[in-house]
Design a protein around this motif. Structure first.
Motif, mmCIF file in Angstrom:
data_model
loop_
_atom_site.group_PDB
_atom_site.id
_atom_site.type_symbol
_atom_site.label_atom_id
_atom_site.label_comp_id
_atom_site.label_asym_id
_atom_site.label_seq_id
_atom_site.Cartn_x
_atom_site.Cartn_y
_atom_site.Cartn_z
ATOM 1 N N GLN A 37 10.530 -0.260 8.727
ATOM 2 C CA GLN A 37 9.322 0.129 8.006
ATOM 3 C C GLN A 37 8.395 -1.070 7.783
ATOM 4 O OE1 GLN A 37 6.636 2.075 6.502
ATOM 5 N NE2 GLN A 37 8.387 3.401 6.131
ATOM 6 N N LYS A 38 7.124 -0.900 8.153
ATOM 7 C CA LYS A 38 6.138 -1.969 7.994
ATOM 8 C C LYS A 38 4.864 -1.451 7.326
ATOM 9 C CE LYS A 38 8.274 -5.451 10.068
ATOM 10 N NZ LYS A 38 8.550 -6.755 9.436
ATOM 11 N N SER A 39 5.007 -0.493 6.426
ATOM 12 C CA SER A 39 3.842 0.038 5.730
ATOM 13 C C SER A 39 3.180 -1.046 4.891
ATOM 14 C CB SER A 39 4.256 1.202 4.823
ATOM 15 O OG SER A 39 4.706 2.295 5.591
ATOM 16 N N GLY A 40 1.852 -1.008 4.837
ATOM 17 C CA GLY A 40 1.106 -1.935 4.009
ATOM 18 C C GLY A 40 0.919 -3.304 4.627
ATOM 19 N N PHE A 41 1.302 -3.480 5.892
ATOM 20 C CA PHE A 41 1.154 -4.781 6.532
ATOM 21 C C PHE A 41 -0.247 -5.012 7.076
ATOM 22 C CE2 PHE A 41 5.514 -5.333 5.893
ATOM 23 C CZ PHE A 41 5.930 -6.576 6.353
ATOM 24 N N SER A 42 -1.069 -4.000 7.030
ATOM 25 C CA SER A 42 -2.466 -4.106 7.447
ATOM 26 C C SER A 42 -2.573 -4.791 8.805
ATOM 27 C CB SER A 42 -3.275 -4.825 6.374
ATOM 28 O OG SER A 42 -4.657 -4.796 6.676
ATOM 29 N N HIS A 43 -3.479 -5.776 8.924
ATOM 30 C CA HIS A 43 -3.733 -6.429 10.211
ATOM 31 C C HIS A 43 -2.886 -7.678 10.420
ATOM 32 C CE1 HIS A 43 -7.349 -4.101 11.465
ATOM 33 N NE2 HIS A 43 -7.392 -3.861 10.166
ATOM 34 N N SER A 44 -1.827 -7.832 9.645
ATOM 35 C CA SER A 44 -1.013 -9.037 9.790
ATOM 36 C C SER A 44 -0.323 -9.063 11.154
ATOM 37 C CB SER A 44 0.034 -9.113 8.680
ATOM 38 O OG SER A 44 0.924 -8.018 8.759
ATOM 39 N N LEU A 45 -0.111 -10.272 11.665
ATOM 40 C CA LEU A 45 0.603 -10.446 12.918
ATOM 41 C C LEU A 45 1.490 -11.674 12.813
ATOM 42 C CD1 LEU A 45 -1.707 -11.902 15.696
ATOM 43 C CD2 LEU A 45 -2.372 -11.850 13.310
ATOM 44 N N THR A 46 2.478 -11.733 13.680
ATOM 45 C CA THR A 46 3.433 -12.834 13.665
ATOM 46 C C THR A 46 2.818 -14.021 14.391
ATOM 47 O OG1 THR A 46 5.247 -11.252 13.697
ATOM 48 C CG2 THR A 46 5.764 -13.530 14.278
ATOM 49 N N MET A 47 2.802 -15.168 13.730
ATOM 50 C CA MET A 47 2.182 -16.367 14.289
ATOM 51 C C MET A 47 3.252 -17.333 14.803
ATOM 52 S SD MET A 47 -1.024 -15.713 13.710
ATOM 53 C CE MET A 47 -1.887 -17.273 13.873
ATOM 54 N N LYS A 48 2.861 -18.210 15.732
ATOM 55 C CA LYS A 48 3.767 -19.249 16.208
ATOM 56 C C LYS A 48 4.153 -20.149 15.041
ATOM 57 C CE LYS A 48 1.971 -19.459 20.920
ATOM 58 N NZ LYS A 48 1.356 -20.320 21.955
ATOM 59 N N PRO A 49 5.382 -20.755 15.074
ATOM 60 C CA PRO A 49 6.344 -20.730 16.170
ATOM 61 C C PRO A 49 7.316 -19.549 16.119
ATOM 62 C CG PRO A 49 7.106 -22.201 14.476
ATOM 63 C CD PRO A 49 5.764 -21.683 14.006
ATOM 64 N N ILE A 50 7.103 -18.614 15.167
ATOM 65 C CA ILE A 50 7.959 -17.430 15.122
ATOM 66 C C ILE A 50 7.627 -16.552 16.318
ATOM 67 C CG2 ILE A 50 8.613 -15.411 13.770
ATOM 68 C CD1 ILE A 50 7.651 -16.922 11.302
ATOM 69 N N THR A 51 8.634 -16.056 17.005
ATOM 70 C CA THR A 51 8.398 -15.236 18.184
ATOM 71 C C THR A 51 8.649 -13.764 17.871
ATOM 72 O OG1 THR A 51 10.674 -15.540 18.917
ATOM 73 C CG2 THR A 51 9.028 -17.091 19.760
ATOM 74 N N VAL A 52 7.956 -12.904 18.586
ATOM 75 C CA VAL A 52 8.154 -11.466 18.484
ATOM 76 C C VAL A 52 9.194 -11.052 19.511
ATOM 77 C CG1 VAL A 52 7.072 -9.209 18.741
ATOM 78 C CG2 VAL A 52 5.804 -11.089 17.676
ATOM 79 N N SER A 53 10.238 -10.374 19.080
ATOM 80 C CA SER A 53 11.269 -9.911 20.007
ATOM 81 C C SER A 53 11.287 -8.389 20.046
ATOM 82 C CB SER A 53 12.643 -10.445 19.590
ATOM 83 O OG SER A 53 13.003 -9.966 18.308
ATOM 84 N N LYS A 61 13.152 10.591 26.209
ATOM 85 C CA LYS A 61 12.658 11.012 27.526
ATOM 86 C C LYS A 61 11.552 10.099 28.037
ATOM 87 C CE LYS A 61 11.737 14.997 25.735
ATOM 88 N NZ LYS A 61 11.231 16.399 25.551
ATOM 89 N N TYR A 62 11.203 9.106 27.278
ATOM 90 C CA TYR A 62 10.140 8.172 27.631
ATOM 91 C C TYR A 62 10.559 6.793 27.132
ATOM 92 C CZ TYR A 62 9.331 10.353 23.097
ATOM 93 O OH TYR A 62 9.514 10.904 21.853
ATOM 94 N N ASN A 63 9.863 5.772 27.573
ATOM 95 C CA ASN A 63 10.210 4.410 27.166
ATOM 96 C C ASN A 63 9.909 4.185 25.691
ATOM 97 O OD1 ASN A 63 11.140 3.556 29.683
ATOM 98 N ND2 ASN A 63 9.099 2.926 30.361
ATOM 99 N N VAL A 64 10.891 3.696 24.972
ATOM 100 C CA VAL A 64 10.748 3.375 23.556
ATOM 101 C C VAL A 64 11.203 1.933 23.345
ATOM 102 C CG1 VAL A 64 11.500 3.907 21.201
ATOM 103 C CG2 VAL A 64 11.111 5.762 22.833
ATOM 104 N N PHE A 65 10.331 1.141 22.714
ATOM 105 C CA PHE A 65 10.646 -0.253 22.438
ATOM 106 C C PHE A 65 10.598 -0.500 20.934
ATOM 107 C CE2 PHE A 65 8.919 -0.117 26.701
ATOM 108 C CZ PHE A 65 9.802 -0.901 27.425
ATOM 109 N N SER A 66 11.655 -1.125 20.434
ATOM 110 C CA SER A 66 11.754 -1.513 19.028
ATOM 111 C C SER A 66 11.365 -2.984 18.921
ATOM 112 C CB SER A 66 13.178 -1.289 18.525
ATOM 113 O OG SER A 66 13.376 -1.895 17.273
ATOM 114 N N VAL A 67 10.339 -3.270 18.115
ATOM 115 C CA VAL A 67 9.774 -4.621 18.041
ATOM 116 C C VAL A 67 10.047 -5.238 16.674
ATOM 117 C CG1 VAL A 67 7.654 -5.981 18.161
ATOM 118 C CG2 VAL A 67 7.962 -4.001 19.669
ATOM 119 N N VAL A 68 10.559 -6.456 16.677
ATOM 120 C CA VAL A 68 10.713 -7.206 15.432
ATOM 121 C C VAL A 68 9.371 -7.863 15.147
ATOM 122 C CG1 VAL A 68 11.997 -9.006 14.224
ATOM 123 C CG2 VAL A 68 13.133 -7.610 15.967
#
Length: 248
Positions: A37-53, A61-68
């Motif tokens: 759950q990431k409700s209320g995160f608005s336009h925030s994004l993960t910045m370097k040096p933290i990586t998105v995995s 039945k279709y491609n599903v990707f779970s993103v940290v």
């Protein structure tokens, strides 16, 4: 058509898959959404040096990707690597409305806004609910989107404009194309220890809402559609500033 689906409720949310399941087979579908759950995160994004995995999730039945990462991380990762050049980005269906100044804080709306800002056609879908504990039926809203899909895509949107669509509790009384409400969503209060707390306006008397707004109409049983522009320039004020003498 290539349709990217995301949200802020998580990759396995019922509302997201209510839409994906309806469009699967007729369109090329990919789900790229947060792992939790990431409700209320608005336009925030993960910045370097933290990586998105991310990881691919089986059982769909279709491609599903779970993103940290955040909803905006999901859109950026999808369009740059996992699902390039989507024709449409749908964020939702969110469990809970995104009306009025909720829009400022919503990860659901932010994901669609980020897509629109990058030049992709986008819409955010949110379902009003009576309480967080109730069982929610997302199917009527998903069918509404499918039944009106051709019409929603039939007109040109400006490059930085997205659609924010909210579905009311119960059977809709109609559809309203309406502006967003700008009354405050959160009330600032201090508790007895002196700590600042934010109280959602679910406690607010909805009879005091401004009429002719998304929040008033949705709370009174209407599906609301509000075009939102990611260009936040106040052109009227900018024009007033022209010609002013500033000290350098």
């Amino acid at each position: 058509m290539r349709i990217l689906l995301t949200n802020d409720d998580g990759y396995d949310s019922e509302g997201l898959h209510a839409v994906a399941d309806l469009f699967c087979g007729e369109h090329e579908i990919a789900v790229v959404a947060p792992d939790v759950q990431k409700s209320g995160f608005s336009h925030s994004l993960t910045m370097k040096p933290i990586t998105v995995s991310y990881r691919k999730v089986d059982g769909y039945k279709y491609n599903v990707f779970s993103v940290v990462g955040t909803p905006v991380d999901c859109v950026k990762l999808a369009r740059n690597r996992l699902f390039p050049k989507p024709d449409l980005v749908i964020s939702g269906i969110n469990r809970g409305e995104n009306l009025g100044s909720d829009i400022m804080y919503s990860g659901t709306v932010a994901a669609a806004a980020d897509a629109a800002h990058s030049g992709f056609r986008a819409m955010a879908l949110s379902l009003d609910i009576m309480s967080n504990t109730q069982n929610v039926d997302f199917a009527p809203f998903a069918r509404f989107i499918k039944d009106n899909f051709a019409m929603l895509l039939s007109f040109d949107l400006p490059r930085t404009t997205m659609l924010n669509i909210n579905y009311p509790v119960g059977t809709p009384r109609g559809i309203k194309i309406v502006r967003m409400n700008i009354q405050e969503t959160f009330i600032d209060r201090y508790d007895e220890s002196g700590e600042l707390s934010f109280i959602p306006t679910g406690h607010r008397d909805y009879d005091t809402l401004n009429r002719e707004t998304d929040e008033w109409y949705c709370k009174n049983g209407y599906i609301t559609i509000t075009p939102l522009n990611t260009d936040r320039t106040d052109y009227d004020t900018m024009n007033k500033l022209f010609g002013k003498e500033f000290k350098l």
